[in-house]
Structures are given as C-alpha cells and as structure tokens.
Design a protein around this motif. Structure first.
Motif, mmCIF file in Angstrom:
data_model
loop_
_atom_site.group_PDB
_atom_site.id
_atom_site.type_symbol
_atom_site.label_atom_id
_atom_site.label_comp_id
_atom_site.label_asym_id
_atom_site.label_seq_id
_atom_site.Cartn_x
_atom_site.Cartn_y
_atom_site.Cartn_z
ATOM 1 N N LYS A 11 107.580 38.290 43.891
ATOM 2 C CA LYS A 11 106.814 37.515 44.861
ATOM 3 C C LYS A 11 105.325 37.833 44.745
ATOM 4 C CE LYS A 11 106.050 36.758 49.815
ATOM 5 N NZ LYS A 11 106.455 37.095 51.200
ATOM 6 N N TYR A 12 104.521 36.766 44.673
ATOM 7 C CA TYR A 12 103.066 36.859 44.617
ATOM 8 C C TYR A 12 102.444 36.166 45.820
ATOM 9 C CZ TYR A 12 102.080 38.271 39.735
ATOM 10 O OH TYR A 12 101.935 38.954 38.563
ATOM 11 N N VAL A 13 101.236 36.608 46.195
ATOM 12 C CA VAL A 13 100.402 35.839 47.120
ATOM 13 C C VAL A 13 99.028 35.661 46.484
ATOM 14 C CG1 VAL A 13 101.558 36.432 49.285
ATOM 15 C CG2 VAL A 13 99.799 37.961 48.375
ATOM 16 N N ILE A 14 98.410 34.513 46.754
ATOM 17 C CA ILE A 14 97.033 34.253 46.328
ATOM 18 C C ILE A 14 96.182 34.170 47.599
ATOM 19 C CG2 ILE A 14 95.501 32.797 44.966
ATOM 20 C CD1 ILE A 14 97.896 31.633 43.560
ATOM 21 N N ILE A 15 95.122 34.969 47.649
ATOM 22 C CA ILE A 15 94.370 35.178 48.887
ATOM 23 C C ILE A 15 92.880 34.994 48.629
ATOM 24 C CG2 ILE A 15 93.883 36.867 50.709
ATOM 25 C CD1 ILE A 15 96.506 38.294 49.731
ATOM 26 N N GLY A 16 92.163 34.504 49.627
ATOM 27 C CA GLY A 16 90.712 34.385 49.534
ATOM 28 C C GLY A 16 90.187 33.293 50.434
ATOM 29 N N ASP A 17 88.866 33.166 50.473
ATOM 30 C CA ASP A 17 88.223 32.174 51.326
ATOM 31 C C ASP A 17 88.628 30.750 50.948
ATOM 32 O OD1 ASP A 17 86.907 34.220 52.584
ATOM 33 O OD2 ASP A 17 84.879 33.500 52.140
ATOM 34 N N THR A 18 88.398 29.838 51.877
ATOM 35 C CA THR A 18 88.594 28.409 51.617
ATOM 36 C C THR A 18 87.668 27.946 50.490
ATOM 37 O OG1 THR A 18 89.197 27.979 53.912
ATOM 38 C CG2 THR A 18 88.398 26.121 52.639
ATOM 39 N N GLY A 19 88.216 27.148 49.583
ATOM 40 C CA GLY A 19 87.399 26.507 48.557
ATOM 41 C C GLY A 19 87.090 27.345 47.336
ATOM 42 N N GLN A 61 107.471 33.822 42.047
ATOM 43 C CA GLN A 61 107.412 32.954 43.224
ATOM 44 C C GLN A 61 106.064 33.205 43.888
ATOM 45 O OE1 GLN A 61 110.933 33.638 45.643
ATOM 46 N NE2 GLN A 61 112.054 32.122 44.469
ATOM 47 N N ILE A 62 105.220 32.177 43.888
ATOM 48 C CA ILE A 62 103.809 32.349 44.218
ATOM 49 C C ILE A 62 103.469 31.571 45.485
ATOM 50 C CG2 ILE A 62 101.460 32.158 43.339
ATOM 51 C CD1 ILE A 62 102.996 31.751 40.500
ATOM 52 N N TRP A 63 102.945 32.299 46.459
ATOM 53 C CA TRP A 63 102.541 31.701 47.729
ATOM 54 C C TRP A 63 101.024 31.599 47.767
ATOM 55 C CZ3 TRP A 63 106.452 30.006 50.827
ATOM 56 C CH2 TRP A 63 107.733 30.516 50.555
ATOM 57 N N ALA A 83 104.862 41.707 45.854
ATOM 58 C CA ALA A 83 104.677 42.742 44.832
ATOM 59 C C ALA A 83 103.358 42.570 44.098
ATOM 60 C CB ALA A 83 105.829 42.709 43.828
ATOM 61 N N GLY A 84 102.822 41.337 44.111
ATOM 62 C CA GLY A 84 101.559 41.060 43.447
ATOM 63 C C GLY A 84 100.653 40.234 44.341
ATOM 64 N N ALA A 85 99.350 40.490 44.251
ATOM 65 C CA ALA A 85 98.375 39.728 45.034
ATOM 66 C C ALA A 85 97.157 39.432 44.163
ATOM 67 C CB ALA A 85 97.957 40.491 46.282
ATOM 68 N N LEU A 86 96.740 38.178 44.167
ATOM 69 C CA LEU A 86 95.513 37.779 43.491
ATOM 70 C C LEU A 86 94.465 37.514 44.566
ATOM 71 C CD1 LEU A 86 96.916 35.336 40.772
ATOM 72 C CD2 LEU A 86 96.477 37.792 40.598
ATOM 73 N N LEU A 87 93.394 38.278 44.511
ATOM 74 C CA LEU A 87 92.324 38.228 45.499
ATOM 75 C C LEU A 87 91.181 37.435 44.866
ATOM 76 C CD1 LEU A 87 92.057 39.575 48.310
ATOM 77 C CD2 LEU A 87 90.897 41.475 47.166
ATOM 78 N N VAL A 88 90.952 36.214 45.343
ATOM 79 C CA VAL A 88 90.084 35.266 44.639
ATOM 80 C C VAL A 88 88.767 35.052 45.379
ATOM 81 C CG1 VAL A 88 89.934 32.958 43.604
ATOM 82 C CG2 VAL A 88 92.174 34.079 43.835
ATOM 83 N N PHE A 89 87.661 35.070 44.611
ATOM 84 C CA PHE A 89 86.375 34.624 45.150
ATOM 85 C C PHE A 89 85.736 33.655 44.162
ATOM 86 C CE2 PHE A 89 85.021 38.083 42.403
ATOM 87 C CZ PHE A 89 83.752 37.725 41.963
ATOM 88 N N ASP A 90 84.704 32.982 44.618
ATOM 89 C CA ASP A 90 83.989 31.978 43.820
ATOM 90 C C ASP A 90 82.687 32.615 43.356
ATOM 91 O OD1 ASP A 90 82.364 29.886 42.955
ATOM 92 O OD2 ASP A 90 82.873 28.547 44.612
#
Length: 212
Positions: A11-19, A61-63, A83-90
């Motif tokens: 299980k993954y999550v993708i996290i960060g600000d809108t846009g 499985q990516i949320w 188990a995994g998290a992608l922390l995204v910024f622009d």
C-alpha cells in the motif's frame, strides 16, 4: 500479468499540496499517459500497478490523497497501513516545498514508523520557472533520512523510478523482517504466490486505513 499471480501487495499513499501533480504522477505511472487538465482530487483516488523487484511480482495499491486542508482529516486515515509514501512538491511553487514539513509530520504521526518515504520535486520540465533548487530539496531529504528525486509527470521523467526505488526499499524491509507480513497494518500483504489470499481486502475501496 494475471491479477492473481503476484507475491506481495504493498500500500502506497501520495501526499502533498493541491496542484503539485499527485494525480498526474499516479496516472502516468499506472496508465502511461498525461492529462494536463485534471480535476482537483476530492478525498482520495486509487490506482494499481504491478512491478518486479528481485524477481518478485509486487502489486502496488496507490492512494492519491487530496491536498486541500478541508480533506485533511479524511486523507489522514489513509496514511495508516501505508508501507510507502511519496511526498510531492512543485519545484515552481516554493510554498509547496515549505509545507513539506507539515506533510512529513502527518505521515510520521499517522503512518507506520517504518514507512519508506520519498520526496518528489515534481514538474522538472518547468526548469525555467524553478523556485526550489535541487540542492535545498536534497538537503531537506537528507536531514530527514528520506530519498529524493525530481520528476515530471508530463515528460514521464523519473516517475517509474520513484515507485520502483521505494518498492525496492520496502522489499528489503520485508526480507530483513522490518515489515511483518503477517500483520496487514504494516501495509504489506502476502499475495497468492506466497500463500496469501487472492481476494481483495475488505474495505480497501473507501473505508480507509487498512491494507491493502
């Protein structure tokens, strides 16, 4: 790949600000396409894909979580059992980088303490509009013991690598016993090739939290 022919579900999550491009990264990874006009995510979106690591077939499985503050209490429930998290910024919007501290605090508070986290500086195709240098992003990642990559969902740069590298780290934790695969709250579940169930976990498509 058969939907029932794999070794693990992660299980993954993708996290960060809108846009910042979270939904575009997911779409590029799962469907190999870019959709420039993407509606804002309401709550969470979901995608799956298989990758191969060390000869093992792994189902991700990516949320994809909403970045708006109004959805924060909903999306936090999806951090549990990741188990995994992608922390995204622009890279073209400094405030999205500045907010990483808060997002990281959220993940470390609500997710598994052993969750593999990668910071992604997205929109690397917009180099001329860059507001965050690679060096300062790498420094933030290093200070917090995280991986760092710069990605472009539009050009498909490093999108595959982001998921595969994180999956490799998770798989190493499985091999070394950091993740107990008998405990689904860790975000890892045995697949049919390892003697696990081929049936989807109950509550995975909207109940939040559980793996996988």
């Amino acid at each position: 790949m058969s939907n029932y022919n794999y070794d693990y579900i992660i299980k993954y999550v993708i996290i960060g600000d809108t846009g910042v491009g979270k939904s575009c990264l997911l779409l590029q990874f799962t469907d190999k396409r870019f959709q420039p006009a993407h509606d804002l995510t309401i709550g969470v979106e979901f995608g799956t894909r298989f990758v191969t690591v060390d000869g093992k077939q792994i189902k991700l499985q990516i949320w994809d979580t909403a970045g708006q503050e109004s959805f924060r209490s909903i999306t936090r429930s999806y951090y549990r059992g990741a188990a995994g998290a992608l922390l995204v910024f622009d890279i073209t919007r400094r405030e999205t980088f500045d907010h990483l501290v808060t997002w990281l605090e959220d993940v470390r508070k609500h997710a598994n303490p052993n969750t593999s986290i990668m910071v992604l500086g997205n929109k690397s195709d917009l180099e001329s509009k860059r507001q965050v240098t690679r060096e300062e992003a790498e420094r933030f990642a290093g200070e917090n013991d995280l991986f760092y990559l710069e990605t472009s969902a539009k050009a498909a740069n490093n999108v595959e690598e982001a998921f595969v590298k994180t999956t490799e780290d998770i798989y190493n934790k499985i091999k070394t016993g950091v993740f107990d695969v008998s405990n689904q709250s860790n975000g890892v579940k045995l697949g049919p090739l390892q003697g696990g169930s081929s049936l989807p976990a109950t509550g995975s498509a909207g109940g939040g939290g559980g793996c996988c």
